[in-house]
Design a protein around this motif. Sequence first.
Motif, mmCIF file in Angstrom:
data_model
loop_
_atom_site.group_PDB
_atom_site.id
_atom_site.type_symbol
_atom_site.label_atom_id
_atom_site.label_comp_id
_atom_site.label_asym_id
_atom_site.label_seq_id
_atom_site.Cartn_x
_atom_site.Cartn_y
_atom_site.Cartn_z
ATOM 1 N N PHE A 1 -12.611 -6.045 7.948
ATOM 2 C CA PHE A 1 -11.524 -5.799 8.619
ATOM 3 C C PHE A 1 -9.908 -5.783 7.867
ATOM 4 C CE2 PHE A 1 -8.299 -7.514 11.949
ATOM 5 C CZ PHE A 1 -7.787 -6.371 12.218
ATOM 6 N N MET A 2 -10.045 -7.173 7.108
ATOM 7 C CA MET A 2 -8.897 -7.878 6.365
ATOM 8 C C MET A 2 -9.002 -6.203 5.258
ATOM 9 S SD MET A 2 -6.842 -9.642 7.549
ATOM 10 C CE MET A 2 -5.941 -9.796 6.408
ATOM 11 N N LYS A 3 -10.133 -5.516 5.191
ATOM 12 C CA LYS A 3 -9.727 -4.465 3.565
ATOM 13 C C LYS A 3 -9.268 -3.233 4.038
ATOM 14 C CE LYS A 3 -12.255 -2.553 0.381
ATOM 15 N NZ LYS A 3 -13.789 -2.041 0.009
ATOM 16 N N GLY A 4 -9.763 -3.484 5.116
ATOM 17 C CA GLY A 4 -9.429 -2.288 6.131
ATOM 18 C C GLY A 4 -7.710 -2.088 6.708
ATOM 19 N N VAL A 5 -7.200 -3.182 6.737
ATOM 20 C CA VAL A 5 -5.833 -3.627 7.026
ATOM 21 C C VAL A 5 -5.024 -2.761 5.840
ATOM 22 C CG1 VAL A 5 -4.083 -5.256 7.341
ATOM 23 C CG2 VAL A 5 -6.266 -4.565 8.848
ATOM 24 N N MET A 6 -5.601 -3.587 4.513
ATOM 25 C CA MET A 6 -5.068 -3.315 3.010
ATOM 26 C C MET A 6 -4.851 -2.040 2.843
ATOM 27 S SD MET A 6 -3.607 -6.417 2.908
ATOM 28 C CE MET A 6 -3.381 -6.020 1.188
ATOM 29 N N GLU A 7 -5.921 -1.208 3.142
ATOM 30 C CA GLU A 7 -6.157 0.024 2.995
ATOM 31 C C GLU A 7 -5.194 0.725 3.201
ATOM 32 O OE1 GLU A 7 -10.141 1.044 2.975
ATOM 33 O OE2 GLU A 7 -10.916 0.634 0.936
ATOM 34 N N ALA A 8 -5.114 0.527 5.040
ATOM 35 C CA ALA A 8 -4.283 1.584 5.918
ATOM 36 C C ALA A 8 -2.821 0.914 5.276
ATOM 37 C CB ALA A 8 -4.379 0.632 7.622
ATOM 38 N N LYS A 9 -2.278 -0.479 4.753
ATOM 39 C CA LYS A 9 -0.720 -0.404 4.399
ATOM 40 C C LYS A 9 -1.104 0.081 3.424
ATOM 41 C CE LYS A 9 0.536 -4.069 5.917
ATOM 42 N NZ LYS A 9 1.641 -5.619 6.356
ATOM 43 N N THR A 10 -1.073 -0.014 2.249
ATOM 44 C CA THR A 10 -1.782 1.167 0.933
ATOM 45 C C THR A 10 -1.158 2.850 1.262
ATOM 46 O OG1 THR A 10 -2.903 -0.469 -0.115
ATOM 47 C CG2 THR A 10 -2.218 1.714 -1.079
ATOM 48 N N ASP A 11 -2.093 2.612 2.402
ATOM 49 C CA ASP A 11 -2.047 4.456 2.690
ATOM 50 C C ASP A 11 -0.692 4.553 3.454
ATOM 51 O OD1 ASP A 11 -2.976 6.849 3.005
ATOM 52 O OD2 ASP A 11 -2.837 6.419 5.014
ATOM 53 N N MET A 12 -0.244 4.138 4.103
ATOM 54 C CA MET A 12 1.554 3.543 4.552
ATOM 55 C C MET A 12 2.583 3.727 3.773
ATOM 56 S SD MET A 12 4.592 2.246 6.270
ATOM 57 C CE MET A 12 3.424 0.780 6.308
ATOM 58 N N ILE A 13 2.365 2.761 2.819
ATOM 59 C CA ILE A 13 2.870 2.690 1.860
ATOM 60 C C ILE A 13 3.275 4.842 1.159
ATOM 61 C CG2 ILE A 13 3.915 1.503 -0.704
ATOM 62 C CD1 ILE A 13 2.406 -0.550 1.053
ATOM 63 N N LEU A 14 1.862 4.936 0.726
ATOM 64 C CA LEU A 14 2.111 5.943 -0.315
ATOM 65 C C LEU A 14 2.843 6.880 0.630
ATOM 66 C CD1 LEU A 14 -0.919 5.336 -1.789
ATOM 67 C CD2 LEU A 14 1.289 4.925 -2.885
ATOM 68 N N ARG A 15 2.681 7.075 1.639
ATOM 69 C CA ARG A 15 3.409 8.461 2.156
ATOM 70 C C ARG A 15 4.255 8.168 2.849
ATOM 71 N NH1 ARG A 15 1.181 8.262 7.956
ATOM 72 N NH2 ARG A 15 -0.328 6.230 7.208
ATOM 73 N N ALA A 16 5.036 6.677 2.884
ATOM 74 C CA ALA A 16 6.529 7.170 2.994
ATOM 75 C C ALA A 16 7.333 6.685 1.590
ATOM 76 C CB ALA A 16 6.832 5.625 3.645
ATOM 77 N N HIS A 17 6.416 6.524 0.846
ATOM 78 C CA HIS A 17 6.991 6.455 0.184
ATOM 79 C C HIS A 17 7.088 8.586 -0.508
ATOM 80 C CE1 HIS A 17 7.324 7.189 -5.005
ATOM 81 N NE2 HIS A 17 8.458 6.338 -4.890
ATOM 82 N N GLY A 18 6.046 8.967 -0.224
ATOM 83 C CA GLY A 18 6.100 10.502 -0.657
ATOM 84 C C GLY A 18 7.001 11.133 0.843
ATOM 85 N N THR A 19 7.444 10.784 0.989
ATOM 86 C CA THR A 19 8.758 11.459 2.277
ATOM 87 C C THR A 19 10.141 11.172 1.643
ATOM 88 O OG1 THR A 19 9.249 9.754 3.923
ATOM 89 C CG2 THR A 19 7.218 11.005 4.371
ATOM 90 N N GLY A 20 10.051 9.759 0.644
ATOM 91 C CA GLY A 20 11.036 10.332 0.022
ATOM 92 C C GLY A 20 12.475 8.380 0.958
ATOM 93 N N LEU A 21 11.276 8.053 1.173
ATOM 94 C CA LEU A 21 12.334 6.959 2.053
ATOM 95 C C LEU A 21 12.350 5.356 0.990
ATOM 96 C CD1 LEU A 21 10.071 5.549 5.172
ATOM 97 C CD2 LEU A 21 12.583 6.285 4.835
ATOM 98 N N ALA A 22 13.223 4.829 1.157
ATOM 99 C CA ALA A 22 13.918 4.205 0.391
ATOM 100 C C ALA A 22 13.024 3.003 -0.171
ATOM 101 C CB ALA A 22 15.670 3.698 0.068
#
Length: 109
Positions: A64-85
Motif C-alpha cells: 500500500f505504501m509503495k502504491g502511495v509513493m508511486e502515485a505521489k511521484t506520478d502526481m509530482i511528475l505530471r504537475a511539473h509537466g504542466t509548468g507548476l512552480a
Amino acid sequence: MAHQAPSLRTGSSFQQLSQAAEITRFRLEEKARHAARLKYHRDLKNVTDPSFMEGFVEGFVEGFMKGVMEAKTDMILRAHGTGLALEVISQIAGKSVEEIQAVLRKAGR
C-alpha cells in the motif's frame, strides 16, 4: 511397587499410524474426499495462524505504501509537466522542494 510400561496403543504415534493405515484402505472417492478435507483444514489453519496474518498485514501495508509513493511521484511528475512552480508542487505533495527536485532528477527531468 513395579511400574508398568505404557501401552503402545494409547500413544499419539500409534493413533497416527492407525489413522494412516485406515486411510490406505479407503476407496478412491474416499481418498479424494479425505485429501480435500485435509487441504481445507490446512488452508484454514494457515489463514488463522498469527504469523501468517502478521506477514499478510506487513506485506499489505508495504504494498500500500509503495502504491502511495508511486502515485505521489506520478502526481509530482505530471504537475511539473504542466509548468507548476516547485514551491506549489511542494505544498500540494507535502514534500520539501529538495525532495521534489530529487524525484525529478530520478525521473531524468
